[in-house]
Motif scaffolding. Sequence first.
Motif, PDB file in Angstrom:
ATOM      1  N   LEU A 162       0.790  -1.038  -0.062  1.00 25.71           N
ATOM      2  CA  LEU A 162      -0.307   0.138  -0.166  1.00 25.71           C
ATOM      3  C   LEU A 162       1.208   0.826   0.235  1.00 25.71           C
ATOM      4  CD1 LEU A 162      -3.032  -0.904   2.537  1.00 25.71           C
ATOM      5  CD2 LEU A 162      -3.106  -1.034   0.016  1.00 25.71           C
ATOM      6  N   GLU A 163       2.200   1.013   0.439  1.00 23.84           N
ATOM      7  CA  GLU A 163       3.105   2.385   0.786  1.00 23.84           C
ATOM      8  C   GLU A 163       3.580   2.919  -0.615  1.00 23.84           C
ATOM      9  OE1 GLU A 163       2.435   3.981   3.453  1.00 23.84           O
ATOM     10  OE2 GLU A 163       1.903   2.330   4.379  1.00 23.84           O
ATOM     11  N   SER A 164       3.505   1.996  -2.114  1.00 26.25           N
ATOM     12  CA  SER A 164       5.260   2.000  -2.916  1.00 26.25           C
ATOM     13  C   SER A 164       3.776   1.368  -4.154  1.00 26.25           C
ATOM     14  CB  SER A 164       5.719   1.244  -3.146  1.00 26.25           C
ATOM     15  OG  SER A 164       5.916  -0.045  -2.998  1.00 26.25           O
ATOM     16  N   GLY A 165       2.906   0.546  -4.086  1.00 28.92           N
ATOM     17  CA  GLY A 165       2.343  -0.150  -5.020  1.00 28.92           C
ATOM     18  C   GLY A 165       3.396  -1.616  -5.901  1.00 28.92           C
ATOM     19  N   TYR A 166       4.551  -1.647  -5.104  1.00 22.44           N
ATOM     20  CA  TYR A 166       5.131  -3.112  -5.760  1.00 22.44           C
ATOM     21  C   TYR A 166       5.635  -2.860  -4.342  1.00 22.44           C
ATOM     22  CZ  TYR A 166       8.584   1.146  -6.215  1.00 22.44           C
ATOM     23  OH  TYR A 166       9.076   2.333  -5.954  1.00 22.44           O
ATOM     24  N   LEU A 167       6.474  -4.512  -3.951  1.00 24.52           N
ATOM     25  CA  LEU A 167       7.548  -5.201  -3.161  1.00 24.52           C
ATOM     26  C   LEU A 167       8.791  -4.903  -3.208  1.00 24.52           C
ATOM     27  CD1 LEU A 167       4.420  -7.674  -2.168  1.00 24.52           C
ATOM     28  CD2 LEU A 167       4.962  -5.803  -1.627  1.00 24.52           C
ATOM     29  N   LEU A 168       9.401  -4.968  -1.303  1.00 25.38           N
ATOM     30  CA  LEU A 168      10.486  -4.589  -1.547  1.00 25.38           C
ATOM     31  C   LEU A 168      11.107  -6.370  -0.785  1.00 25.38           C
ATOM     32  CD1 LEU A 168      13.743  -3.894  -1.642  1.00 25.38           C
ATOM     33  CD2 LEU A 168      12.988  -2.531   0.879  1.00 25.38           C
ATOM     34  N   GLY A 169      12.017  -7.393  -2.008  1.00 23.86           N
ATOM     35  CA  GLY A 169      11.960  -8.767  -1.242  1.00 23.86           C
ATOM     36  C   GLY A 169      11.895  -9.383  -2.045  1.00 23.86           C
ATOM     37  N   SER A 170      11.727 -10.486  -1.915  1.00 24.04           N
ATOM     38  CA  SER A 170      11.247 -11.777  -2.294  1.00 24.04           C
ATOM     39  C   SER A 170       9.501 -12.353  -2.507  1.00 24.04           C
ATOM     40  CB  SER A 170      11.847 -12.537  -1.917  1.00 24.04           C
ATOM     41  OG  SER A 170      11.802 -13.080  -0.688  1.00 24.04           O
ATOM     42  N   GLN A 171       8.888 -11.389  -0.662  1.00 22.09           N
ATOM     43  CA  GLN A 171       7.732 -12.152  -0.920  1.00 22.09           C
ATOM     44  C   GLN A 171       6.840 -11.063  -1.912  1.00 22.09           C
ATOM     45  OE1 GLN A 171       9.846 -10.592   1.354  1.00 22.09           O
ATOM     46  NE2 GLN A 171       9.445 -10.682   3.329  1.00 22.09           N
ATOM     47  N   SER A 172       5.774 -12.477  -2.406  1.00 16.12           N
ATOM     48  CA  SER A 172       4.653 -11.680  -3.198  1.00 16.12           C
ATOM     49  C   SER A 172       3.548 -11.253  -2.625  1.00 16.12           C
ATOM     50  CB  SER A 172       4.430 -12.716  -4.434  1.00 16.12           C
ATOM     51  OG  SER A 172       3.247 -13.682  -3.494  1.00 16.12           O
ATOM     52  N   SER A 208      -3.542   1.420  -5.036  1.00 15.51           N
ATOM     53  CA  SER A 208      -3.313   0.095  -4.753  1.00 15.51           C
ATOM     54  C   SER A 208      -4.210   0.044  -3.785  1.00 15.51           C
ATOM     55  CB  SER A 208      -1.329   0.420  -3.679  1.00 15.51           C
ATOM     56  OG  SER A 208      -0.401   0.788  -4.782  1.00 15.51           O
ATOM     57  N   GLU A 209      -4.790   0.614  -2.531  1.00 23.09           N
ATOM     58  CA  GLU A 209      -5.593   0.475  -1.891  1.00 23.09           C
ATOM     59  C   GLU A 209      -7.053  -0.519  -2.925  1.00 23.09           C
ATOM     60  OE1 GLU A 209      -7.260   3.124   0.206  1.00 23.09           O
ATOM     61  OE2 GLU A 209      -5.210   3.671   2.305  1.00 23.09           O
ATOM     62  N   LEU A 210      -7.571   0.600  -3.625  1.00 24.98           N
ATOM     63  CA  LEU A 210      -8.800  -0.400  -4.839  1.00 24.98           C
ATOM     64  C   LEU A 210      -8.353  -2.112  -5.413  1.00 24.98           C
ATOM     65  CD1 LEU A 210      -9.427   2.784  -6.508  1.00 24.98           C
ATOM     66  CD2 LEU A 210     -10.981   1.977  -4.885  1.00 24.98           C
ATOM     67  N   THR A 255      13.364  -2.488  -7.599  1.00 22.28           N
ATOM     68  CA  THR A 255      12.387  -2.553  -7.604  1.00 22.28           C
ATOM     69  C   THR A 255      11.038  -2.015  -7.871  1.00 22.28           C
ATOM     70  OG1 THR A 255      13.042  -0.383  -6.052  1.00 22.28           O
ATOM     71  CG2 THR A 255      12.392  -2.755  -4.824  1.00 22.28           C
ATOM     72  N   ARG A 256      11.288  -0.534  -7.729  1.00 24.23           N
ATOM     73  CA  ARG A 256       9.780   0.189  -9.238  1.00 24.23           C
ATOM     74  C   ARG A 256      10.678   0.167 -10.563  1.00 24.23           C
ATOM     75  NH1 ARG A 256      10.087   4.703 -12.402  1.00 24.23           N
ATOM     76  NH2 ARG A 256       7.907   5.929 -12.430  1.00 24.23           N
ATOM     77  N   GLN A 257      11.312  -0.253 -11.337  1.00 29.47           N
ATOM     78  CA  GLN A 257      11.463  -0.626 -12.732  1.00 29.47           C
ATOM     79  C   GLN A 257      11.426  -1.471 -12.706  1.00 29.47           C
ATOM     80  OE1 GLN A 257      12.945   1.221 -15.005  1.00 29.47           O
ATOM     81  NE2 GLN A 257      12.147   3.454 -13.765  1.00 29.47           N
ATOM     82  N   SER A 316       1.302  -9.023 -12.186  1.00 30.80           N
ATOM     83  CA  SER A 316       2.881  -9.503 -11.688  1.00 30.80           C
ATOM     84  C   SER A 316       2.575 -10.916 -10.115  1.00 30.80           C
ATOM     85  CB  SER A 316       3.905  -8.974 -11.495  1.00 30.80           C
ATOM     86  OG  SER A 316       4.043  -8.036 -10.571  1.00 30.80           O
ATOM     87  N   GLY A 317       1.964 -10.617  -9.658  1.00 30.51           N
ATOM     88  CA  GLY A 317       1.920 -10.611  -7.979  1.00 30.51           C
ATOM     89  C   GLY A 317       2.039 -10.290  -7.033  1.00 30.51           C
ATOM     90  N   GLU A 318       3.257  -9.192  -7.610  1.00 29.47           N
ATOM     91  CA  GLU A 318       3.653  -7.808  -6.260  1.00 29.47           C
ATOM     92  C   GLU A 318       3.984  -6.497  -6.668  1.00 29.47           C
ATOM     93  OE1 GLU A 318       7.532 -10.051  -6.482  1.00 29.47           O
ATOM     94  OE2 GLU A 318       7.697 -10.042  -8.391  1.00 29.47           O
TER      95      GLU A 318
END
Length: 530
Positions: A112-122, A512-514, A374-376, A265-267
């Motif tokens: 929710l803070e970025s629209g994508y994840l940091l790390g290996s989790q999905s 992201s919230e939606l 991350t973002r790219q 993409s799952g993440e």
Amino acid sequence: MPGLSGEMMKIVDSDLWEIYDLQIGRVYWRANLGQRPEDSAGSLVDWALAQRGHWAAVVENSDGIFGITDNLRSFPILYTLNGDLLVSSTPTPLMGEIDSPRLDTISAREFLESGYLLGSQSLIAGVSSVTAGTVTNLQSGEVVDSYRMPTEYEESDAEPLDYMKYFYEVVLQQFEPLAASGRQLVVPLSGGADSRLILLALKEVGASNVFTFTYGVPGSPEVRISKQVAKSAGYQWRGIELNRTKVHKLWLQPQTGDFLRATWSGEALPHIQDWYALHELKTDSKVDKDAVILPGHTIVGNEHDDELIFSGRLSIRGVADLITTHHFNQRGKTKVTELPSSLQTKIRQFLEEKWEPRNSARNSQALVELNLITRQARYINNSMRGYEYFGYDWALPMLTADSWETWLAGPRALHTADRRYYIDFINRKFERTFGSDIDYFMPRAGKIEPERKRKIKSVLSAVGLLNLLTNLARIRTERHHPMAFEALAGKLTQREFEIKLLRGYRTLGIYSELFIANEWVPGQRVVPEG
């Protein structure tokens, strides 16, 4: 296909992969434009470094089962141990193989803070992802090695403009096979430097079957400039008008849910910026059904905040806040302590591994690396899924291995957030090649000379007005965006949308919230329930 621990591996979306028996082991290969894997011996990293094109691979040998992506992560690799090892480059079919798939609530809070994840989790509980440019053991989840990371490059001592000429020649070589293919090459024009470079390169390598397009709301300067750029280059161009009412009506249709399920993409959020334009192009008789789309995604321009990094005034806490402001600000957060504790831990772990207090050049590269993985890699480059959904191929000549390596080995002066040498070189070359001195599109603030901008920001900060004026400018743009982004905010009314903006949200934060609530397109379920 039994693994070392006895479990079987299943490639869930196997129709998208090819199988090769190579020296490195059995390779499950996904690539585009007919790219085949190179057969070479050595370590998995050596093998990965030998590959060209846009690809992902799962390698099975006597040491185990490994997922490897190229550096831009052309295709995600998702995996889970669900009795057997399940692997997929697309999340929706993978969810169909899992009993009662659930939303990973910790990842969702970070997302929710970025629209994508940091790390290996999905976002899918129990499902992990292979990070860009890494070799990951899919049975243990351990990152075995990485390659082509920005912090691994020594910077050239060449003069910036001399090096730009060299970089341009390397980029030209990436366009030659595309021109030789004879297929129609479709270029989304933005009016900026990257798409201008693509037209220059296509003209120099002799590409003739080229179609360009630009989309925006009526009166957008980006549309006007892009039309001039295409006309100067001698390529056909189409402008696609983004009528907010029409865009919103189409967005709420059930088939948009199909688009989201096919392209996420799952993440990360699905990349939907081109969605309406692609929908329109699909019915355009001038666009070939097997066209290759060349977006302006590039290795250039991933740097930011070098003036702070090289000032030596940043503490580790200050760096973490800088990362927060740059990457995790979609709901208005500017301090790392405002983020979920799990995300704070990830940022701290990244800095412990990468940050060297007395090495500003490396630290600048570390922030580039964070941006790239991350973002790219997870959000921007995933826009290719949209092209695939509409039946098109794609290529990223400015993100090939050769372009990547050449740029990251360039002199420090090239690696600035304003990209001044890069932009100056392209604009001058465009003028010489086509005899046209055309406006360069960028936001109004981007046209201010960097040192003058720094002084203005310093004065505004001193009198307490910087944050206020920055937010007012942001809200003004996002309320009526040139790309009509506010029309894609589900069923939110304009007033509800604006209230969220006033509370510090960015448009992607609203999306992201939606998305997590399965309300981006009401009635369409994309992510699993929590």
